[in-house]
Design a protein around this motif. Structure first.
Motif, PDB file in Angstrom:
ATOM      1  N   CYS A  43       0.926  -1.184  -0.050  1.00 15.96           N
ATOM      2  CA  CYS A  43      -0.139   0.075   0.110  1.00 15.96           C
ATOM      3  C   CYS A  43       0.885   1.079  -0.075  1.00 15.96           C
ATOM      4  N   LYS A  98      -2.836   7.069  -4.681  1.00 11.71           N
ATOM      5  CA  LYS A  98      -2.206   5.683  -4.925  1.00 11.71           C
ATOM      6  C   LYS A  98      -1.081   5.747  -5.841  1.00 11.71           C
ATOM      7  N   THR A 104      -1.918  -3.088  -4.433  1.00 11.51           N
ATOM      8  CA  THR A 104      -3.180  -3.611  -3.721  1.00 11.51           C
ATOM      9  C   THR A 104      -4.175  -3.854  -4.865  1.00 11.51           C
ATOM     10  N   ALA A 105      -4.132  -3.163  -5.956  1.00 11.22           N
ATOM     11  CA  ALA A 105      -5.142  -3.208  -7.242  1.00 11.22           C
ATOM     12  C   ALA A 105      -4.928  -4.316  -8.045  1.00 11.22           C
ATOM     13  N   ASN A 108      -8.267  -6.347  -8.801  1.00 13.33           N
ATOM     14  CA  ASN A 108      -9.043  -5.360  -9.521  1.00 13.33           C
ATOM     15  C   ASN A 108      -8.331  -5.259 -11.063  1.00 13.33           C
ATOM     16  N   ALA A 131      -0.487  -3.765 -12.383  1.00 17.58           N
ATOM     17  CA  ALA A 131      -1.424  -3.044 -10.887  1.00 17.58           C
ATOM     18  C   ALA A 131      -0.752  -1.669 -10.743  1.00 17.58           C
ATOM     19  N   LYS A 137      -5.778   1.512 -10.114  1.00 17.61           N
ATOM     20  CA  LYS A 137      -5.922   2.301  -8.770  1.00 17.61           C
ATOM     21  C   LYS A 137      -7.414   2.722  -8.825  1.00 17.61           C
ATOM     22  N   TRP A 140      -9.542   0.128  -7.933  1.00 17.36           N
ATOM     23  CA  TRP A 140      -9.559  -0.306  -6.415  1.00 17.36           C
ATOM     24  C   TRP A 140     -10.433   0.939  -5.994  1.00 17.36           C
ATOM     25  N   HIS A 144     -13.348  -0.182  -3.310  1.00 17.39           N
ATOM     26  CA  HIS A 144     -13.198  -0.103  -1.759  1.00 17.39           C
ATOM     27  C   HIS A 144     -13.606   1.254  -1.237  1.00 17.39           C
TER      28      HIS A 144
END
Length: 509
Positions: A43, A98, A104-105, A108, A131, A137, A140, A144
């Protein structure tokens, strides 16, 4: 006494660097820098206001370093690519951005690849997004933080945001736009349909910046930004661009020259006039700052691997280099440096792998493995560019913080079996931004921009030739490739070193 000058900015992941150069000659008048908050995968985020604060601090330091008063005629901002900046209806950032190295994506992005299709995506934007790309991003956030996305009025990239802060204009350039995953570089058009798939249907066209040509001004410096920076209002602001793209320009490189970046990320790139479409997805066919293309392969793990090695071996970076160069000709351990996942190949959940350690392994051999591992990743990247018929017949020019390591330069020359050149440009990206700023100040066309970059090309600082040695580097590269293919490196993957027949490095996850 005053000197007409330009101001170039490199807002990277780690810091903001500013150079002030004489407009007529490119001579460095002053420079300054300021740190950004640390950001690490998975992250990895920074707030745009922190970039502004560092920009102000670095600019004021650069102005103070000038022995004559510079009359700034133009400003250009280059910055880290891919990061997503969301602004509300009042132009204020809605959250931290981001960054490119935020992984983290990855789930996705994988879902988007399934929906769009890898071949279609490559053909439309020139790259198969990972990603790292902006569209990941966005997906994501839609999953979220949908309320945050609902409040967004503008989507920008890091360099776009700093240009916006300077001018109030919502603009970008081809180089940075081509790394979003939703811009068709050939057509020069955004692809709102891909944004519909990532973030749901809405009026994306109204939220996206205008894409400027290489020499078209973005606007002029506002009174508020001028006061903060210690400059005069009304200064022309150039379109700016991506960091690696600006560095290539700042080094004055030609089509076919080998740009080998060893910084926070690793990069192998060259410029050319025709687009590149790599069906494997390894090569990103992005745009450059001169109206052409900059096909590149960018890795996630580069110079920081050396920092990890120095910590583990109880030394510093010069000590690590000394150890690595003393390793001799024995085969030794092999490192696949996917410490924080990897970007190319697309392995966001991967971890590093160190193999062939024995009871006779020396500290020197371990040091060499850690220095050599990121370079073997870059050699793999270079192979993929050549497989796309990209001409790499020019000089090999190394750039970035990793070039301060004598071991890195020597091992790179050995792997290439060719001379490695380091130009005298500590801040190639800020230098490239100065070149663009000067071209805009002089109302030049693209041909003038290219000629100016060659005229301002920095002198050679070092040339490193390959050594005479008895190491089997072909076997080393084959061993590295074998280990890199292993699913064992992927968290939670099957614990088998030998990959299944259908497992390929280029697999899109």
């Amino acid at each position: 006494m005053t000197e007409d000058a330009v101001l170039g900015v490199d807002s990277s992941t780690q810091s903001c660097k500013v150079e002030i150069r004489e407009l007529a000659t490119g001579r460095l008048l002053g420079s300054g820098s300021a740190a950004h908050p640390p950001a690490f995968p998975p992250c990895s985020e920074q707030h745009p206001q922190d970039w502004v604060g560092a920009f102000i601090e670095a600019t004021r330091a650069a102005l103070a370093a000038c022995t004559v008063t510079p009359a700034i005629r133009s400003i250009s901002v280059a910055a880290q690519c891919h990061g997503l900046v969301l602004l509300d209806a009042h132009g204020e950032p809605l959250r931290a951005a981001k960054l490119w190295n935020d992984t983290t994506a990855a789930p996705n992005l994988a879902a988007l690849v399934d929906r769009i299709g890898s071949g279609r995506w490559i053909r439309s934007v020139g790259s198969l997004p990972t990603a790292a790309f902006t569209i990941a991003k966005l997906a994501w956030l839609a999953a979220h933080e949908p309320a945050t996305l609902d409040r967004a009025a503008t989507l920008l990239l890091p360099h776009d945001y700093l240009t916006y802060w300077l001018t109030g204009a919502r603009v970008t350039d081809r180089s940075d736009a081509s790394g979003t995953g939703y811009f068709n570089t050939d057509a020069g058009q955004w692809i709102p349909g891909y944004l519909d798939l990532a973030g749901g249907p809405r009026d994306w066209s109204a939220m996206l910046p205008t894409v400027l040509g290489p020499c078209r001004p973005a606007g002029t410096l506002t009174a508020a930004a001028a006061t903060a920076l210690g400059l005069d209002a009304g200064i022309t602001v150039a379109p700016g661009g991506g960091d690696q793209h600006a560095a290539y320009l700042g080094l004055g490189l030609d089509d076919g020259d080998q740009y080998i970046g060893i910084g926070t990320s690793g990069v192998v790139a060259t410029s050319r006039r025709a687009p590149v479409f790599d069906p494997t997805g390894m090569v990103d066919g992005v745009a450059d700052l001169t109206g052409g293309y900059l096909p590149l392969v960018s890795t996630l793990n580069a110079a920081r691997v050396g920092e990890v090695a120095a910590r583990l071996l109880g030394t510093d970076l010069p000590g690590l280099a000394e150890l690595a160069l003393a390793a001799g000709d024995a085969p030794g351990p092999v490192l696949v440096p996917f410490l924080d996942g990897e970007r190319k190949p697309d392995r966001p959940d991967a971890r590093g792998g160190l193999v062939d350690v024995t009871s006779h392994t020396t500290r020197e051999e371990l040091a060499r493995a850690f220095v050599e591992g990121p370079l073997l990743s870059l050699m793999n990247a270079r192979d993929h560019l050549r497989a796309c018929n990209v001409d790499l017949g020019g000089a090999a020019v190394a750039v970035g913080g990793g070039t301060r390591s004598v071991a890195t330069l020597q091992l790179l020359a050995d792997l290439l079996d060719d001379e490695v050149t380091v130009l005298d440009a500590d801040e190639a990206t800020a230098r490239g931004a100065c070149v663009q700023a000067a071209a805009v100040a002089g109302e030049m066309d693209v041909a003038g921009l290219v000629e100016l970059a060659k005229r301002w090309q920095p002198p050679v600082r070092a040339r490193v030739a390959p050594r005479h040695h008895r190491r089997d580097l072909t076997a080393l590269r084959a061993r590295w490739a074998e280990v890199a293919r292993s699913p064992l490196l992927d968290s939670g993957g099957p614990a088998l070193l030998t990959p299944s027949p259908d497992h390929r490095e280029e697999t899109v996850r």
